[in-house]
Scaffold this active site. Structure first.
Site, PDB file in Angstrom:
ATOM      1  N   HIS A  36       0.797  -1.448  -0.229  1.00 26.36           N
ATOM      2  CA  HIS A  36      -0.141  -0.040   0.203  1.00 26.36           C
ATOM      3  C   HIS A  36       0.769   1.117   0.202  1.00 26.36           C
ATOM      4  O   HIS A  36       0.308   2.385  -0.656  1.00 26.36           O
ATOM      5  CB  HIS A  36      -0.633  -0.150   0.990  1.00 26.36           C
ATOM      6  CG  HIS A  36      -1.982  -1.114   0.958  1.00 26.36           C
ATOM      7  ND1 HIS A  36      -1.458  -1.884   2.978  1.00 26.36           N
ATOM      8  CD2 HIS A  36      -2.881  -1.244   0.284  1.00 26.36           C
ATOM      9  CE1 HIS A  36      -3.265  -2.881   2.213  1.00 26.36           C
ATOM     10  NE2 HIS A  36      -3.692  -2.389   1.337  1.00 26.36           N
ATOM     11  N   GLN A 152      -9.147  -7.780 -10.931  1.00 21.39           N
ATOM     12  CA  GLN A 152      -9.697  -6.714 -10.030  1.00 21.39           C
ATOM     13  C   GLN A 152      -9.116  -5.344 -11.041  1.00 21.39           C
ATOM     14  O   GLN A 152     -10.329  -4.204 -11.709  1.00 21.39           O
ATOM     15  CB  GLN A 152      -8.973  -6.743  -8.661  1.00 21.39           C
ATOM     16  CG  GLN A 152      -9.864  -4.933  -8.411  1.00 21.39           C
ATOM     17  CD  GLN A 152      -9.011  -4.954  -6.681  1.00 21.39           C
ATOM     18  OE1 GLN A 152      -9.823  -5.261  -5.815  1.00 21.39           O
ATOM     19  NE2 GLN A 152      -8.496  -4.244  -6.768  1.00 21.39           N
ATOM     20  N   SER A 184       0.799  -9.090   1.019  1.00 18.47           N
ATOM     21  CA  SER A 184      -0.699  -8.924   1.135  1.00 18.47           C
ATOM     22  C   SER A 184      -0.936  -9.086   2.238  1.00 18.47           C
ATOM     23  O   SER A 184      -0.351  -9.198   2.986  1.00 18.47           O
ATOM     24  CB  SER A 184      -1.304  -9.867   0.027  1.00 18.47           C
ATOM     25  OG  SER A 184      -2.316 -10.440   0.557  1.00 18.47           O
ATOM     26  N   SER A 185      -2.288  -8.011   2.442  1.00 21.18           N
ATOM     27  CA  SER A 185      -2.899  -8.192   4.226  1.00 21.18           C
ATOM     28  C   SER A 185      -2.796  -9.901   4.472  1.00 21.18           C
ATOM     29  O   SER A 185      -2.584  -9.608   5.406  1.00 21.18           O
ATOM     30  CB  SER A 185      -3.895  -6.836   3.702  1.00 21.18           C
ATOM     31  OG  SER A 185      -4.234  -6.392   3.483  1.00 21.18           O
TER      32      SER A 185
HETATM   33  O1  PAF Z   1      -7.965  -4.194  -3.405  1.00 22.31           O
HETATM   34  C1  PAF Z   1      -8.583  -3.778  -2.523  1.00 22.31           C
HETATM   35  O2  PAF Z   1      -8.196  -3.548  -1.241  1.00 22.31           O
HETATM   36  C2  PAF Z   1     -10.656  -3.393  -2.648  1.00 22.31           C
HETATM   37  O3  PAF Z   1     -10.718  -4.607  -3.090  1.00 22.31           O
HETATM   38  C3  PAF Z   1     -10.575  -2.532  -3.111  1.00 22.31           C
HETATM   39  C4  PAF Z   1     -10.153  -2.111  -4.668  1.00 22.31           C
HETATM   40  C5  PAF Z   1     -10.574  -0.833  -2.102  1.00 22.31           C
HETATM   41  C6  PAF Z   1     -12.300  -2.392  -3.215  1.00 22.31           C
HETATM   42  O4  PAF Z   1     -12.675  -2.552  -1.826  1.00 22.31           O
END
Ligand code: PAF
Length: 282
Positions: A36, A152, A184-185
């Protein structure tokens, strides 16, 4: 760091801030890690002001998935956002995003149908719905997503194009731990031994790319090589493989011969933790 909990205030902040320069949004579900932070730093490079949203979106979890145990270390997250110089964090409660009577959902684009679309029905409907809501609430110039969630990112690019949403989508490279595990979390769920096992996802993708770059374009061979590396039948391998495929990089549909720009995608479970990773073939 301004902490905003209502959509009206978030919109007002964004409209006021865009008068002063470019705004980038980094949508997250919290439990922030270096992956992040790299998105946030990239956002800072492309815009003067960075907003982050933290919302664990119930609509994208299936009933038996990890919504209840999904990590929510909010104080740590806020401290990290302050450290990173983020201007605003949008932190809505679930009842704010999905108030009683909420019933409008986004029908996801075609690229949402294969792979995760088959294994996690309804997942991308939930993602598209919340992301479109975030784009309405925080009408930034650009939104930054990670390539780790490859499908995504493709889904969001298609949704924005199809629905004429006035926002640029930036897809940032995956950040890896030493050894190659994609950040990844959900890595928090892994114990030390499982972390070692999880390294085979990145290894499998590397092997696939090595085969491809040395001239193997038969997708059956590339996929078999990845499966072998994942070692599902060996004690040191993953516990299950949901998919380990090479597909078209845009549509995510099957191909028989790989070309540059095709993508290798893996979803596998180590213990009860589901991990995904990918590599664009070069
Ligand atoms: O990738 C993520 O963390 C989630 O899928 C998102 C894009 C914040 C939508 O909830």
């Amino acid at each position: 760091l301004q902490i905003i909990e209502s959509p009206g205030d978030a919109r007002q902040w964004t409209v006021a801030t865009t008068a002063d320069g470019r705004v980038a949004l980094v949508p997250t579900m919290g439990a922030l890690h270096d992956g992040h932070f790299s998105l946030i730093r990239r956002a800072k490079e492309i815009a003067g002001h960075v907003a982050v949203s933290i919302f664990v979106n119930p609509a994208q979890f299936a009933p038996l998935e990890d919504l209840a145990r999904y990590p929510r270390p909010i104080e740590d997250d806020l401290a990290a956002l302050r450290r990173e110089g983020v201007a605003m964090v949008y932190l809505p409660a679930s009842e704010i995003v999905y108030p009683p009577g909420f019933s409008t959902y986004v029908e996801p684009p075609a690229v949402a149908a294969p792979l995760e679309g088959v294994l996690r029905p309804g997942h991308f409907r939930g993602v598209c719905t919340v992301v479109l809501k975030l784009f309405q609430t925080i009408p930034a110039h650009v939104a930054v997503f990670g390539q780790k969630d490859y499908q995504q990112a493709r889904v969001i690019v298609a949704m924005v194009r199809d629905l004429d949403v006035d926002i640029e989508i930036d897809v940032a490279p995956t950040v890896r731990e030493p050894g190659g595990l994609a950040m990844s979390s959900r890595n928090r769920y892994l114990d030390a031994n499982q972390r070692d096992v999880a390294l085979c996802l990145a290894r499998a993708l590397t092997v696939c790319n090595v085969y491809f770059s040395s001239g193997t374009d038969d997708v059956n061979i590339l996929e078999a090589a990845m499966r072998y590396e994942l070692g599902v039948d060996r004690p040191d391998g993953v516990d299950t493989v949901d998919y380990a495929v090479v597909v078209d990089g845009q549509t995510l549909l099957p191909v028989t011969r790989a070309t540059a720009g095709c993508v290798a995608l893996i979803a596998a479970r180590v213990g009860t933790t589901r991990l995904i990773d990918n590599h664009i073939l070069r």
